[in-house]
Design a protein around this motif. Structure first.
Motif, mmCIF file in Angstrom:
data_model
loop_
_atom_site.group_PDB
_atom_site.id
_atom_site.type_symbol
_atom_site.label_atom_id
_atom_site.label_comp_id
_atom_site.label_asym_id
_atom_site.label_seq_id
_atom_site.Cartn_x
_atom_site.Cartn_y
_atom_site.Cartn_z
ATOM 1 N N HIS A 90 31.789 27.539 39.434
ATOM 2 C CA HIS A 90 32.862 26.708 40.010
ATOM 3 C C HIS A 90 32.278 25.633 40.936
ATOM 4 O O HIS A 90 32.715 24.489 40.916
ATOM 5 N N CYS B 159 39.913 32.013 41.286
ATOM 6 C CA CYS B 159 38.920 31.806 42.335
ATOM 7 C C CYS B 159 38.925 30.385 42.871
ATOM 8 O O CYS B 159 38.599 30.152 44.018
ATOM 9 N N HIS C 81 50.659 30.111 39.367
ATOM 10 C CA HIS C 81 49.706 30.635 38.380
ATOM 11 C C HIS C 81 50.020 30.138 36.965
ATOM 12 O O HIS C 81 51.107 30.386 36.447
ATOM 13 N N ASP D 189 40.247 30.686 32.912
ATOM 14 C CA ASP D 189 40.733 31.138 31.596
ATOM 15 C C ASP D 189 41.945 32.057 31.718
ATOM 16 O O ASP D 189 42.805 32.080 30.843
ATOM 17 N N GLY D 190 42.048 32.819 32.812
ATOM 18 C CA GLY D 190 43.236 33.633 33.011
ATOM 19 C C GLY D 190 44.436 32.734 33.261
ATOM 20 O O GLY D 190 45.530 32.944 32.732
ATOM 21 N N ASP D 191 44.202 31.695 34.051
ATOM 22 C CA ASP D 191 45.261 30.762 34.427
ATOM 23 C C ASP D 191 45.710 29.935 33.214
ATOM 24 O O ASP D 191 46.897 29.862 32.893
ATOM 25 N N ASN E 193 35.080 31.610 32.113
ATOM 26 C CA ASN E 193 34.015 32.579 32.433
ATOM 27 C C ASN E 193 34.318 33.947 31.803
ATOM 28 O O ASN E 193 33.704 34.945 32.152
ATOM 29 N N ILE F 224 36.599 36.120 32.065
ATOM 30 C CA ILE F 224 37.034 37.250 32.890
ATOM 31 C C ILE F 224 37.983 36.740 33.976
ATOM 32 O O ILE F 224 38.021 35.548 34.251
ATOM 33 N N TYR F 225 38.760 37.645 34.569
ATOM 34 C CA TYR F 225 39.544 37.282 35.760
ATOM 35 C C TYR F 225 38.647 37.519 36.964
ATOM 36 O O TYR F 225 38.463 38.663 37.389
ATOM 37 N N GLY F 226 38.095 36.479 37.522
ATOM 38 C CA GLY F 226 37.172 36.634 38.648
ATOM 39 C C GLY F 226 37.885 37.067 39.918
ATOM 40 O O GLY F 226 37.564 38.077 40.541
ATOM 41 N N MET F 227 38.902 36.312 40.294
ATOM 42 C CA MET F 227 39.540 36.481 41.603
ATOM 43 C C MET F 227 40.090 37.887 41.845
ATOM 44 O O MET F 227 39.999 38.424 42.938
ATOM 45 N N THR F 228 40.654 38.462 40.811
ATOM 46 C CA THR F 228 41.353 39.732 41.000
ATOM 47 C C THR F 228 40.461 40.953 40.765
ATOM 48 O O THR F 228 40.932 42.082 40.778
#
Ligand SMILES: Cc1ncc(C[n+]2csc(CCOP(=O)(O)OP(=O)(O)O)c2C)c(N)n1
Ligand code: SF4
Ligand code: SF4
Lengths: 76, 254
Positions: B33, B61, B78, B103-105, B131, B133-137
């Protein structure tokens, strides 16, 4: 050989080592010392830097400033 | 080591772009990022469009992107960044507008907005940081996670029979007539970053000419979610992500 050097914003660095991998001269290393965040910040380990800017381009935290001998000085 | 040559005999050949703020980034060490933020702001500096650019931040993120990019920005709910970007660009048609999403968003909760924004050919740049994957969560499986990829919600590896295959949303939206320029880039090497920079410059040029939607996927990393060091993550990415998400232009104007 063109001569260069870098300055690492040592308290911004997160020791990701991506600059070390990107450096074609292999002139970077992690310091044995910790910064205020607790990371071993990146630093020059020898004098072979050419100021190619590879390290600075891949640094996610924009922590690297690169200097290079000016062309003017080379010519004189 | 102390610097041998005094810096005053030298000139600065690279420094942090002026449109990146001095706020230290909260991203994990080595996260892509930060590289994308930096190169995007570098282009904005070089084009001299800091006061004419409006960015839309995602949930993920990069939710604090507005703290790091010294331009006008708006946070979106979101998945809805491209819908918000649509509104902004329609009200202010002479500004440069981009959305920035993971990518989740973009490819899970925001799939509807993504497809319809591109289908309408909105004159915006959509930046999509994949990436896998869901990084933030905390590293849950994303629609883009690879087959066999272990995440917190696929502890035995992603199984296509159960949850489907990695979605190639970039190839999908490229089919839509509204998509003008669609490309997939990366930030794991200097060369990759330089190519991404060119793609961003090209997209802003097309946006000025009101050509339609420009869409740049950046295949990126998540060292924390992938449970690797940043250096390992970038090697893994090349070996595993690129065969599924090959780099290069997917749709470019003749
Ligand atoms: C409506 C709603 N649903 C779910 C969430 C939880 N949530 C926050 S970020 C996120 C996904 C982040 O993944 P991605 O978009 O890939 O970005 P990354 O963090 O990897 O950069 C989710 C599911 C939320 N904030 N709001
Ligand atoms: S790339 Fe940047 S953050 Fe990473 S080790 Fe080098 S100077 Fe530090
Ligand atoms: S969790 Fe992953 S995507 Fe989020 S900042 Fe950390 S490395 Fe980057």
């Amino acid at each position: 050989m063109i001569h260069g050097t870098i300055v690492v914003a040592k308290d911004i660095c997160k020791a990701c080592e991506l600059c070390i991998t990107a450096c074609p001269q292999e002139c970077l290393e992690l310091s044995p010392h910790l910064n205020e965040k607790g990371y071993r910040y990146a630093q020059l380990k020898n004098d072979t830097c050419t100021g190619c800017i590879n390290c600075a381009i891949v640094c996610p935290d924009s922590a690297i400033t690169v200097y290079r001998e000016s062309k003017k000085k080379n010519a004189s | 080591m102390e610097n041998v040559v005094t810096k005053n005999e030298m000139e600065i050949v690279y420094k942090k772009p002026k449109t990146i703020t001095d706020t230290p980034m909260h991203y994990c060490p080595g996260c892509g990022h930060g590289v994308v933020h930096k190169i995007l702001m570098e282009v904005i500096d070089e084009l001299g469009i800091q006061d004419q650019t409006i960015g839309i931040a995602p949930v993920g993120c990069a939710v604090f992107a507005y703290d790091y990019m010294n331009i006008d920005m708006q946070e979106a709910a979101h998945g809805r960044a491209s819908a918000v970007a649509t509104g902004v660009r329609r009200v202010l048609p002479d500004k440069y507008v981009f959305s920035y999403q993971g990518d989740g968003d973009l490819a899970a909760i925001g799939t509807g907005e993504t497809i319809h924004t591109v289908n309408r050919g909105e004159n915006i740049l959509m930046l999509f940081i994949n990436n896998g994957i869901y990084g933030m969560t905390g590293g849950q499986m994303a629609p883009t996670s690879l087959i066999g990829m272990k995440t917190t919600t696929s502890p035995y590896g992603r199984d296509a029979a159960q949850v489907g295959n990695p979605i190639k949303i970039t190839e999908l939206i490229a089919q839509l007539p509204g998509a003008y320029y669609v490309t997939r880039q990366a930030v794991h090497t200097t060369q990759a970053v330089r190519k991404l920079k060119k793609a961003i410059e090209t997209s802003f040029k097309y946006q000025k000419e009101k050509k339609g939607t420009c869409f740049i996927e950046v295949v990126s990393n998540c060292p924390s979610g992938w449970k690797m060091t940043p250096v390992e993550a970038n090697v893994w990415l090349e070996k595993n992500m690129f065969p599924v998400y090959p780099l290069g232009d997917i749709k470019s104007p003749k």
